[in-house]
Design a protein around this motif. Structure first.
Motif, mmCIF file in Angstrom:
data_model
loop_
_atom_site.group_PDB
_atom_site.id
_atom_site.type_symbol
_atom_site.label_atom_id
_atom_site.label_comp_id
_atom_site.label_asym_id
_atom_site.label_seq_id
_atom_site.Cartn_x
_atom_site.Cartn_y
_atom_site.Cartn_z
ATOM 1 N N GLY A 1 -83.706 47.978 -31.514
ATOM 2 C CA GLY A 1 -84.924 47.859 -32.305
ATOM 3 C C GLY A 1 -85.375 46.413 -32.365
ATOM 4 N N ARG A 2 -86.648 46.233 -32.550
ATOM 5 C CA ARG A 2 -87.203 44.891 -32.684
ATOM 6 C C ARG A 2 -88.610 44.994 -33.230
ATOM 7 N N VAL A 3 -89.109 43.878 -33.718
ATOM 8 C CA VAL A 3 -90.478 43.786 -34.202
ATOM 9 C C VAL A 3 -91.281 42.955 -33.216
ATOM 10 N N LEU A 4 -92.464 43.438 -32.889
ATOM 11 C CA LEU A 4 -93.418 42.697 -32.083
ATOM 12 C C LEU A 4 -94.546 42.303 -33.022
ATOM 13 N N LEU A 5 -94.568 41.049 -33.433
ATOM 14 C CA LEU A 5 -95.552 40.543 -34.384
ATOM 15 C C LEU A 5 -96.791 40.100 -33.625
ATOM 16 N N VAL A 6 -97.920 40.758 -33.902
ATOM 17 C CA VAL A 6 -99.187 40.430 -33.261
ATOM 18 C C VAL A 6 -100.054 39.729 -34.297
ATOM 19 N N CYS A 7 -100.461 38.487 -33.984
ATOM 20 C CA CYS A 7 -101.240 37.747 -34.966
ATOM 21 C C CYS A 7 -102.394 36.989 -34.316
#
Length: 167
Positions: free
Chosen positions: A11-17
């Motif tokens: 699992g991981r987070v892909l932070l789009v900003c």
């Protein structure tokens, strides 16, 4: 904040900003498909709940809860694409540190697009039925908050699997 029971097992987070009109939603939807992820977009949820996505106070509260949910999902092994503004370095650092404390890898996908291009996109989006309308002056006012990530900040985030870097 510990939300998982160990390493994220894939699992991981892909932070789009980025600022409005930078292409966050387009990129987030593409990453959702390409990486087999779950997309969490505050604007979509706020509109569905009948709340104004531009009302800062409820938005901040909602985004904190959505972030906790993203960490729980990633801690259970899911890829979670989170489309947050992440306009400032301190905000992005806080999210990165919380993810790492939870044992969750986090990638940064930041979009830094010139104002006139963003305005062109926002103006087109404003004309769509049900759009959250953002005026030119309002969009220009957001500029003071944006701190694009530099190379050092990008390096502090986790690389994409296979050694690729975030956006």
């Amino acid at each position: 904040m510990r939300v998982g029971t160990g390493p994220a097992r894939g699992g991981r987070v892909l932070l789009v900003c980025g600022l409005p009109g930078a292409g966050k939603t387009t990129l987030a939807r593409r990453l959702e498909v390409e990486r087999g992820g779950v997309l969490l977009c505050p604007d979509d949820w706020l509109v569905a709940l009948g709340l104004d996505p531009l009302d800062a106070r409820p938005r901040r509260r909602f985004e904190r809860e959505l972030w906790r949910h993203a960490l729980r999902l990633a801690g259970r092994g899911l890829v979670v694409v989170v489309e947050l503004g992440g306009w400032t370095r301190p905000d992005r650092r806080r999210l990165r540190e919380e993810a790492h404390r939870a044992g969750v890898p986090i990638e940064l996908h930041a979009l830094d697009v010139p104002f006139e291009e963003r305005w062109r996109r926002v103006e087109r989006r404003n004309a769509e039925p049900g759009a959250v309308v953002v005026g030119r002056d309002e969009l220009a006012g957001f500029e003071r908050w944006w701190q694009p990530p530099d190379d050092d900040e990008r390096a502090a985030f986790d690389p994409a699997p296979g050694g690729g870097a975030g956006g």
